[in-house]
Each structure stands twice: as structure tokens, then as C-alpha cells.
Design a protein around this motif. Structure first.
Motif, PDB file in Angstrom:
ATOM      1  N   LEU A  91     -50.750   1.931 -66.858  1.00  0.00           N
ATOM      2  CA  LEU A  91     -49.376   1.616 -66.433  1.00  0.00           C
ATOM      3  C   LEU A  91     -48.467   2.607 -67.161  1.00  0.00           C
ATOM      4  CD1 LEU A  91     -48.023  -0.624 -64.734  1.00  0.00           C
ATOM      5  CD2 LEU A  91     -48.023  -2.067 -66.761  1.00  0.00           C
ATOM      6  N   HIS A 134     -54.326   0.094 -75.190  1.00  0.00           N
ATOM      7  CA  HIS A 134     -54.584   0.266 -73.752  1.00  0.00           C
ATOM      8  C   HIS A 134     -53.943  -0.816 -72.891  1.00  0.00           C
ATOM      9  CE1 HIS A 134     -57.670  -2.849 -73.940  1.00  0.00           C
ATOM     10  NE2 HIS A 134     -57.743  -2.797 -72.627  1.00  0.00           N
ATOM     11  N   ASP A 135     -53.625  -1.978 -73.517  1.00  0.00           N
ATOM     12  CA  ASP A 135     -52.964  -3.054 -72.760  1.00  0.00           C
ATOM     13  C   ASP A 135     -51.469  -2.781 -72.722  1.00  0.00           C
ATOM     14  OD1 ASP A 135     -54.563  -4.955 -71.635  1.00  0.00           O
ATOM     15  OD2 ASP A 135     -54.900  -6.010 -73.524  1.00  0.00           O
ATOM     16  N   GLY A 136     -50.858  -3.037 -71.573  1.00  0.00           N
ATOM     17  CA  GLY A 136     -49.413  -2.827 -71.487  1.00  0.00           C
ATOM     18  C   GLY A 136     -49.088  -1.436 -70.965  1.00  0.00           C
ATOM     19  N   ALA A 137     -47.808  -1.059 -71.111  1.00  0.00           N
ATOM     20  CA  ALA A 137     -47.339   0.180 -70.472  1.00  0.00           C
ATOM     21  C   ALA A 137     -46.963   1.251 -71.483  1.00  0.00           C
ATOM     22  CB  ALA A 137     -46.112  -0.144 -69.621  1.00  0.00           C
ATOM     23  N   LEU A 152     -43.756  -5.342 -69.716  1.00  0.00           N
ATOM     24  CA  LEU A 152     -42.717  -5.200 -68.699  1.00  0.00           C
ATOM     25  C   LEU A 152     -42.432  -6.555 -68.050  1.00  0.00           C
ATOM     26  CD1 LEU A 152     -44.084  -2.008 -66.844  1.00  0.00           C
ATOM     27  CD2 LEU A 152     -42.802  -2.142 -68.979  1.00  0.00           C
ATOM     28  N   ARG A 169     -50.819  -6.406 -63.490  1.00  0.00           N
ATOM     29  CA  ARG A 169     -50.457  -5.007 -63.792  1.00  0.00           C
ATOM     30  C   ARG A 169     -49.495  -4.477 -62.707  1.00  0.00           C
ATOM     31  NH1 ARG A 169     -53.930  -1.995 -66.936  1.00  0.00           N
ATOM     32  NH2 ARG A 169     -55.751  -3.000 -66.038  1.00  0.00           N
ATOM     33  N   HIS A 170     -49.844  -4.762 -61.451  1.00  0.00           N
ATOM     34  CA  HIS A 170     -49.012  -4.295 -60.342  1.00  0.00           C
ATOM     35  C   HIS A 170     -47.678  -5.047 -60.288  1.00  0.00           C
ATOM     36  CE1 HIS A 170     -52.931  -2.628 -59.334  1.00  0.00           C
ATOM     37  NE2 HIS A 170     -52.276  -1.726 -58.634  1.00  0.00           N
ATOM     38  N   GLU A 189     -57.608  -0.815 -62.364  1.00  0.00           N
ATOM     39  CA  GLU A 189     -58.915  -0.802 -63.019  1.00  0.00           C
ATOM     40  C   GLU A 189     -59.983  -1.224 -62.004  1.00  0.00           C
ATOM     41  OE1 GLU A 189     -59.993  -2.297 -67.367  1.00  0.00           O
ATOM     42  OE2 GLU A 189     -59.478  -3.917 -66.010  1.00  0.00           O
TER      43      GLU A 189
HETATM   44  N1  LIG Z   1     -46.091  -7.848 -68.176  1.00  0.00           N
HETATM   45  C1  LIG Z   1     -46.931  -6.853 -68.390  1.00  0.00           C
HETATM   46  N2  LIG Z   1     -46.496  -5.702 -68.946  1.00  0.00           N
HETATM   47  C2  LIG Z   1     -47.333  -4.671 -69.154  1.00  0.00           C
HETATM   48  N3  LIG Z   1     -48.648  -4.690 -68.852  1.00  0.00           N
HETATM   49  C3  LIG Z   1     -49.136  -5.813 -68.304  1.00  0.00           C
HETATM   50  C4  LIG Z   1     -48.327  -6.944 -68.031  1.00  0.00           C
HETATM   51  N4  LIG Z   1     -49.090  -7.908 -67.474  1.00  0.00           N
HETATM   52  C5  LIG Z   1     -50.330  -7.397 -67.395  1.00  0.00           C
HETATM   53  N5  LIG Z   1     -50.377  -6.137 -67.888  1.00  0.00           N
HETATM   54  C6  LIG Z   1     -51.552  -5.251 -67.958  1.00  0.00           C
HETATM   55  O1  LIG Z   1     -52.366  -5.547 -66.843  1.00  0.00           O
HETATM   56  C7  LIG Z   1     -53.667  -5.959 -67.285  1.00  0.00           C
HETATM   57  C8  LIG Z   1     -54.184  -7.061 -66.402  1.00  0.00           C
HETATM   58  O2  LIG Z   1     -54.246  -6.596 -65.128  1.00  0.00           O
HETATM   59  P1  LIG Z   1     -54.685  -7.559 -63.906  1.00  0.00           P
HETATM   60  O3  LIG Z   1     -56.131  -7.333 -63.647  1.00  0.00           O
HETATM   61  O4  LIG Z   1     -54.187  -8.931 -64.108  1.00  0.00           O
HETATM   62  O5  LIG Z   1     -53.752  -6.938 -62.793  1.00  0.00           O
HETATM   63  P2  LIG Z   1     -54.062  -6.119 -61.493  1.00  0.00           P
HETATM   64  O6  LIG Z   1     -52.713  -5.805 -60.942  1.00  0.00           O
HETATM   65  O7  LIG Z   1     -55.056  -6.843 -60.635  1.00  0.00           O
HETATM   66  O8  LIG Z   1     -54.686  -4.770 -62.056  1.00  0.00           O
HETATM   67  P3  LIG Z   1     -56.132  -4.097 -61.782  1.00  0.00           P
HETATM   68  O9  LIG Z   1     -56.115  -3.675 -60.346  1.00  0.00           O
HETATM   69  O10 LIG Z   1     -56.102  -2.960 -62.756  1.00  0.00           O
HETATM   70  O11 LIG Z   1     -57.175  -5.128 -62.093  1.00  0.00           O
HETATM   71  C9  LIG Z   1     -53.453  -6.441 -68.689  1.00  0.00           C
HETATM   72  O12 LIG Z   1     -54.643  -6.302 -69.443  1.00  0.00           O
HETATM   73  C10 LIG Z   1     -52.343  -5.538 -69.200  1.00  0.00           C
HETATM   74  O13 LIG Z   1     -52.879  -4.303 -69.669  1.00  0.00           O
END
Ligand SMILES: Nc1ncnc2c1ncn2[C@@H]1O[C@H](COP(=O)(O)OP(=O)(O)OP(=O)(O)O)[C@@H](O)[C@H]1O
Length: 226
Positions: A91, A134-137, A152, A169-170, A189
């Protein structure tokens, strides 16, 4: 959408894809008028070509909206292409005119200040699975990676316009783009899909295709000069 001058080879590629779609649409019309053929197969091909076209146009739009704010666009494109290939989620927020201090370090309970020049290897290492950041933006401001691990605000949207359910994440990418003029890049991911969120809309992009096109543009320019 910002005014932009299309590179010759990108324009050529767009034209070819539009022509492909036009021919398929004509086939469907002929089948409707009694000619033998598989209408569903033609529709499937139209959808695939339209998806490729969208990926290409989105990448171009992505490039032209970022150019005034980051010079190191190639480093970001290289990093997201590599992250996508490896299936590492990411992100990346590019700050524009709205300041994002409230998300960063000292003004926020989350986010670690970094203050380093943008580079593809650094972005790839930040999002390497298991890295504490790696978690977050990541937040990018004026050519620098200012912070990582930032949280975010989430969007209330749970589906894209195609009614695909989206994860957090989205939703985080969308959430920030609904509230500020930032452009937020997301690498999934799960699927490796690269998208960007701008003004509350998520656009899938085809970075690999455009990297290749840009490369061929450079080669073309080189060969014309020599
Ligand atoms: N509010 C937030 N701000 C920043 N990063 C976040 C937030 N919420 C989740 N994330 C990131 O998104 C990750 C979780 O992604 P999740 O699998 O729930 O979403 P996704 O949109 O399906 O993404 P992916 O397609 O990568 O699996 C968390 O481990 C974290 O890194």
C-alpha cells in the motif's frame, strides 16, 4: 482526467485493442443476424480485450497524475511490478496537495518515520512479508519515503463497481482517496493485481505491459538516434 500526451507506441497499442473490440462487436452483430458462430465466446473476448484496454489506460492515467509530484515514478513502477510478481501485498500513498501529517509518525499513534530517498529495493524490502513495517501504508512526499506502517481511514465501500468484494487493504486505499487528493497504489497479496485509488475509485493497472511498452519506446528512440 488530466490532459496527457500519449506516447506513440501506447497510442498504437490502444488503437489495436480498440480495433480488436470493434471486430468482435461486428462478429456478434453478424451472429445476431443469423451467421454461424459462438456469441458467448465473442462476448468473452470483448470482455478480455476491454480489461486489457482498461489496464493500459489506467496505467497511463496513473503516470500522468503522478508525474508532477514524483520524479522517481520508474522506481515506484519497478517496485510494484516486482511486488506483484512475488505476491507481496503493498500500500503506497503519494501525497499531493493535501498534507497527510495526521497519518505520520509524531502526529499519529501509528507509522514509523523513515525519511529516505525513493528506491525500488527499499520499497520491496519494506513490504517483504514478515518485515515489521510491511503492514500498513508507506507515505511518499516530494521524492522521499517519509513513513511506513501507517494506518489509513477505511472506506465504507465493500465492493468495486464490478461488484467484487474487496478487503481492508483496498478499502484503506479507497478511504484515503475519498478524503484527500492523494493517489494510493495497492498491490494485492492474494492476486498480485496492481490498482490505484483516486477520488474514491479503484482502477486496475497493467504495469508490466506498460514497462515493456516504455522500454520499447526507449529502444525505438535509441535506434532512431543511432
Ligand atoms: N486501515 C488500514 N491502513 C493501512 N493498511 C491496512 C489497513 N487495513 C488493512 N491494511 C493492510 O491490509 C492487510 C490486510 O489485507 P486484506 O487481506 O484484509 O485486504 P485485501 O484488500 O483483501 O488485500 P489482499 O488482496 O492483499 O489480500 C493488513 O495486513 C494491512 O497490511
Amino acid at each position: 482526467m488530466e490532459q496527457c500526451q500519449l506516447q506513440t507506441n501506447i497510442r498504437e497499442d490502444l488503437r489495436k485493442k480498440l480495433e480488436e473490440i470493434r471486430q468482435r462487436v461486428e462478429e456478434v452483430m453478424k451472429i445476431m443476424n443469423g451467421q454461424q458462430g459462438c456469441m458467448l465466446c465473442e462476448i468473452k473476448s470483448i470482455r478480455e480485450s476491454a480489461g486489457k484496454l482498461e489496464g493500459l489506460i489506467s496505467y497511463y492515467h496513473f503516470q500522468s497524475s503522478l508525474m508532477p509530484y514524483v520524479e522517481e515514478l520508474d522506481e515506484i513502477a519497478k517496485a510494484v511490478a516486482a511486488l506483484s510478481e512475488k505476491g507481496h501485498g503493498a500500500l503506497i500513498v503519494v501525497e499531493k496537495n493535501d498534507l497527510l501529517d495526521s497519518l505520520i509518525g509524531t502526529c499519529s499513534m501509528t507509522g514509523i518515520l523513515i525519511g529516505a530517498k525513493i528506491s525500488a529495493p527499499l520499497l520491496q524490502s519494506i513490504f517483504y512479508p514478515g518485515n515489521p513495517l510491511h503492514d500498513g501504508a508507506v507515505i511518499i512526499r516530494k521524492g522521499q519515503i517519509v513513513a511506513a506502517g501507517c494506518v489509513l481511514p477505511l472506506s465504507a465501500q465493500k465492493y468495486t463497481s464490478e461488484r467484487h468484494k474487496i478487503g481492508t487493504r483496498h478499502r484503506a486505499a479507497l478511504g484515503l482517496s475519498e478524503r484527500t487528493d492523494a493517489l494510493v497504489i495497492v498491490v494485492s497479496e492474494e492476486t498480485g493485481q496492481i490498482s490505484f485509488a483516486k477520488d474514491g475509485v479503484l482502477h486496475p493497472i497493467d504495469v508490466q505491459l506498460c514497462t515493456k511498452l516504455q522500454q520499447s519506446e526507449v529502444n525505438h528512440a535509441d535506434s532512431e538516434q543511432s
